[in-house]
Structure formats: structure tokens, C-alpha cells
Write an enzyme that holds these catalytic residues in place. Structure first.
Site, PDB file in Angstrom:
ATOM      1  CD  GLU A 171      -8.732  -1.762  -1.510  1.00 55.40           C
ATOM      2  OE1 GLU A 171     -10.155  -2.306  -0.862  1.00 55.40           O
ATOM      3  OE2 GLU A 171      -8.805  -3.034  -2.327  1.00 55.40           O
ATOM      4  CG  ASP A 192      -1.631  -1.520   1.561  1.00 51.89           C
ATOM      5  OD1 ASP A 192      -2.365  -1.650   0.013  1.00 51.89           O
ATOM      6  OD2 ASP A 192      -2.083  -1.554   2.155  1.00 51.89           O
TER       7      ASP A 192
END
Length: 549
Positions: A229, A58
Site C-alpha cells: 500500500e 501516513d
């Protein structure tokens, strides 16, 4: 000794006012790491992917002048949210951890795959900001710092639901947060999510009430896309671009793009989507990279764009012990739309570096910790430190003292454990441990930890050297014995875990001996791979001590 304890405390486990429950103490003389399958040297003017090998999922990136800063998810590890600095996008050095004080968040009793998800770093008017989600530990928050190395402020908890917030500063000075949340109506299927935007009051450090829907479902709602997302917004020329992930974080992961003439939409999906994925690639391709997505991008002075994203390097199927790593690619623009790769194009492992002066080279292939000074922020532990002393650093003797207690590696407590990320499929990790068990079950040695249900421990117990592995929640919290050998005497021993893709050869020797002695046959450690352990983490290895009493 109290000054030495403070040195450890600043990095991993804080200074404690209360002694641990009685338990034997292990003295760890050193820990070493050596890669065996280090990638070949790249050609001059090139670099090799990944730029952040091993457990760096991430990624989020920000440029400030000639400097670049990145941050990654750390879930329930502490300290959390590593801040890395680079001047060339290729060589990254850890300069701090944004979550580095016990009072900032509380991971107590959380599973390893909970905690800090998908941080996003931004810079505005002399201040750095990170917005983040703490799953099952407070939801969304924002922290800030004048210096990215820290200290960072205590979290300010934000009044909205969902996950993966990202902060954007518009040209007029207003601030906005985009994030993933439930769609405006009842979800039509599992994984049906939406991307929202909400104005942020920078003075009050809180979102304003009204929110606007940007994306419902994903690029093609008729195909029931899942897990839209990780949104980020960028303004390029007169367009606002919305960059999002889609497809889940496994082999179907992808990156998608939308744009609008207005910040709050409506947003149109690009004609070429996804702009990054490997899900349609042949499984037998060389240097196979999987699960690409969750990108963030920056522009250089020469007008080029570059992006960081997560991906995996499986040794078989979707199995890797390294977790999700950070890769770097240029972003190409065609007819006003960006893309990372053409359809059917594999992620290159070597390519031309950005047009930036080369920064100091970073070597991840080997390290050795002799515990003679303050520990690097590379050392992380499980969950937030409590008011119980678990370890101390004796810099005069060059030893780490681990106080064994009854928090096993497979528990939801805080084990006496610190480790560093494994960065190569094949690597040797060794340590010297001096430990006198008080009774059956007392253990000290090395722990190779994926999560509380997936780990391998190698070390000293009463009268033997032993290896324990856990691959299922039904097994003991200490793991099941997979190899053991009687050992006479109480002297220090050295232990070694030699990882080779999905196999680990275990060995030991009395401290100072030249020859390693094998401990049983090589162990199949493919069951520890992140695909079996929730996908989020990567293997972390280091000293560990346990006592059942």
C-alpha cells in the site's frame, strides 16, 4: 456573541443556524499543556526525531522551490488533512487544513477509525493536488489549491476502487494515479493486495479507463506478503522507482522499493528489501521505535534525498498513547537503489540535520489557550459539523462556551468536544471549567480521546468531580466511573490529567486555589493505547460537555 461564534466556526464547528437541544452550558476559561518528559536538547547541527510528534500518521511531502509541504491522515476528525510548511524539513508549522468546510465530506455516524486515510500531496504547474481515500464516506477523491494554506477545492470523486492513491506527473505532462486495490485474481490470503497505475485526465479531473498492474502481493509473493500500500513513483536518472509500504501498520510494518525503465513496468524489486523496518530489532533496545513505514521522499539541491515516514514510540510492548508519528531520515543510494537503514540498524533519535538553512524553531513542549482570539487549526473535533450549535467563543471574556447535548464521547454522534494532539508520553493537561449541571449525568471537563471505545473524561457532574473511562464497547457510552469526590457549591473548578506513560494521575481544585487535590489513585490508561483501538489514531485532549437529556 454571534461574531464570537463565527470565530470558532472558521476553525472547528462552523456557524450554525439552529440552537442545540436544551442543555447546560460550560464556560471553559483556559486549557494548558506542559510536557514533563521533553527530550534533551540536540547538539548543534543535529535534530531530534520525531519531527512531528503525536498523531501524525501516513505523511506525504512535496517540495516547491525552497519550501516543503506535508499532509497527514486524520480519519474522522474535523477539520482534516493538516497542511504543514517547513523550509528545513525539521521545523514544521501548521498553515491550514485541507478539509475545513462541512460540505466537503461527511463523517456523520462514522467510527473514529474511518474517514480520511493516507493523503498524498503533489505540485504541478502552479497547483497543489491532494488525492485521498475517504473510507465509508465516498471512496477516492482529488482536491486542489493554488495556495497550500487553502482554500482547497471541493472534492472531485474518482471512478476507481482501492485506497492510498498517489498522483504522479510524468516528463511528457501526463498524469498518473497509483493505488492499492485487490489483485487481478481472487486473493490467495487475507491481506493479499496489488499496486495499480491508471492515467489521470487533468482537464476532466477523472481517471481514464485502462489500468495496469505494477505489483501483485509484494516483494516476495511466495511469502504471502500483506498490505502492499501507500505507493509513490519518482523518476531518478532514467529509472522509475516505486516506493511502497508492506506488512501492515503495526510492528511488522516496512518500506519496500522497486524500479523499472518504463512508467507502467514491469517493476523489479530491489536486491535489499525492505529498505526500512524495525521488526527484526531487539525489544530491549534504547529509544525503541516501532512500526516504521508509509514513507515519502524528496531530493535537495545538494543531491541528497530525505524521507518522512510514520513510526511509533511505545512505552511498553506496542503500547503508546501518541499514535503514529512522523519521522525524518536521509535516504542513501547504493548501486542505483535507495535505502533508509541497514539491516539491524535502529532509527536514530538524534542525527545531523539536512543541509538547509535552519527554519524558525517550533516548540511542542507547552501551550496555553485562553480563548481570547481565533482558535488555531490545531484544535480538532469529532466528525463533520452539523446544523446544531455546540460551542461559541466569547473573545471578550476569554471563554469557550460548550453547550452540552446527548452525543456522548462513546457514541457515533458529534460530541461537544474540541481537542489537541498529545505529543509526549508524560504531560500535564489542565483546564478551568465553570458548569452548573441541570441534573444527573450532566458533565463538563476534559476528555482524553483515542476513539469512541477508548477514552478518559475528568470533570464536573452534579455534586461531584468525577473521572470516567471507557475501554470496551460493552461499557456505557459515557464511560464507567473510575474515581469521584463530592464537591459542595457551584463555583468553577480546575481539573488536571497528568499522563505518565500508561498511568494518569487525576486531580482538581476550586478555581484559584494553589494546591491540587488528587482524585482517587492514579489510573491505568494503558488500555487506551492505540494498539487496542485500531492502531490509527493518537490521543486528543480538550474540553467536552455532555447531557443525557
Amino acid at each position: 456573541m454571534r461574531n464570537a461564534i463565527a470565530l470558532v466556526g472558521a476553525v472547528v464547528c462552523a456557524s450554525y443556524s439552529q440552537a442545540a437541544a436544551a442543555g447546560p452550558t460550560a464556560q471553559v476559561d483556559y486549557v494548558s499543556y506542559s510536557a514533563v518528559d521533553a527530550a534533551p536538547a540536540h547538539s548543534e547541527g543535529n535534530f531530534r526525531n520525531p519531527v512531528l510528534p503525536g498523531f501524525h500518521p501516513d505523511p506525504s511531502i512535496v517540495r516547491v522551490g525552497d519550501d516543503f509541504y506535508s499532509v497527514n491522515s486524520t480519519f474522522s476528525f474535523f477539520p482534516g488533512l493538516p497542511i504543514l510548511h517547513s523550509t528545513d524539513l525539521v521545523n514544521w508549522r501548521l498553515i491550514g487544513n485541507a478539509i475545513d468546510r462541512p460540505g466537503m465530506v461527511d463523517f456523520s455516524q462514522l467510527g473514529t477509525n474511518r474517514g480520511l486515510f493516507a493523503p498524498a500531496i503533489t505540485y504541478h504547474d502552479g497547483t497543489f493536488y491532494i488525492v485521498n481515500t475517504c473510507i465509508e464516506c465516498g471512496d477516492n477523491f482529488i482536491i486542489s489549491a493554488k495556495d497550500p494554506a487553502g482554500p482547497w477545492s471541493d472534492p472531485v470523486w474518482l471512478d476507481f476502487g482501492g485506497i492510498d492513491p498517489s498522483l504522479y506527473f510524468a516528463d511528457d505532462g501526463t498524469a498518473w494515479i497509483t493505488y492499492n486495490d485487490l489483485p487481478p485474481t481472487e486473493p490467495r490470503y487475507e491481506g493479499h493486495r496489488a499496486i495499480w497505475i491508471q492515467q489521470f485526465d487533468l482537464a476532466a479531473m477523472q481517471v481514464m479507463p485502462e489500468r495496469t498492474l505494477l505489483v501483485d502481493g509484494g516483494v516476495n509473493p511466495a511469502e504471502n506478503p500483506i498490505w502492499a500500500e501507500g505507493p509513490h513513483i519518482y523518476k531518478v536518472d532514467n529509472w522509475y522507482y516505486l516506493l511502497t509500504a508492506e506488512g501492515g501498520t503495526a510492528e511488522q510494518h516496512s518500506q519496500t522499493i522497486y524500479r523499472s525503465e518504463n512508467l507502467r513496468g514491469p517493476y523489479e524489486a530491489g536486491p535489499f528489501n525492505p529498505i526500512l523496518t524495525q521488526r527484526d530489532m531487539p525489544a530491549d533496545r534504547p529509544d525503541r521505535v516501532e512500526a516504521t513505514g508509509h514513507a515519502d521522499i524528496v531530493q535537495l539541491d545538494d543531491g541528497s534525498w530525505w524521507g518522512v515516514f510514520l513510526a511509533t514510540r511505545p512505552f511498553a510492548g506496542q503500547s503508546t498513547l501518541l499514535g503514529r508519528e512522523t519521522f525524518l531520515l536521509p535516504l542513501e543510494w547504493q548501486d542505483g537503489w535507495p535505502r533508509f537503514l541497514d539491516r539491524g540498524e535502529a532509527v536514530p533519535m538524534e542525527l545531523a540535520r539536512p543541509a538547509l538553512p535552519a527554519g524558525p524553531a517550533v516548540d511542542y513542549t507547552h501551550w496555553r489557550e485562553d480563548f481570547g482570539g481565533q482558535l488555531s487549526g490545531e484544535w480538532i473535533g469529532l466528525r463533520t459539523p452539523q446544523n446544531i450549535q455546540q460551542m461559541a467563543l466569547d473573545t471578550q471574556s476569554g471563554e469557550l462556551h460548550l453547550i452540552a447535548d446527548n452525543a456522548a464521547a462513546g457514541s457515533f454522534g458529534k460530541p461537544a468536544f474540541i481537542g489537541r494532539r498529545v505529543r509526549h508520553h508524560s504531560a500535564d493537561i489542565a483546564a478551568q471549567v465553570d458548569f452548573a449541571p441541570n441534573g444527573p449525568g450532566d458533565f463538563a471537563g476534559l476528555l482524553a480521546f483515542m476513539d469512541e471505545n477508548h477514552f478518559l473524561a475528568l470533570g464536573r457532574e452534579q455534586g461531584r468531580v468525577v473521572a470516567r473511562m471507557r475501554t470496551d464497547a460493552a461499557q456505557p457510552e459515557t464511560g464507567e466511573v473510575v474515581a469521584a469526590q463530592p464537591v459542595a457549591g457551584d463555583g468553577p473548578v480546575e481539573v488536571q490529567i497528568a499522563l505518565r506513560d500508561g498511568t494518569a494521575a487525576l486531580s482538581w481544585r476550586p478555581a484559584g486555589d494553589a494546591a491540587w487535590q488528587p482524585l482517587g489513585q492514579p489510573v491505568n490508561v494503558e488500555p487506551l493505547a492505540s494498539i487496542h483501538a485500531g492502531l490509527f489514531t493518537g490521543l486528543v485532549v480538550g474540553p467536552y460537555a455532555y447531557s443525557p437529556d
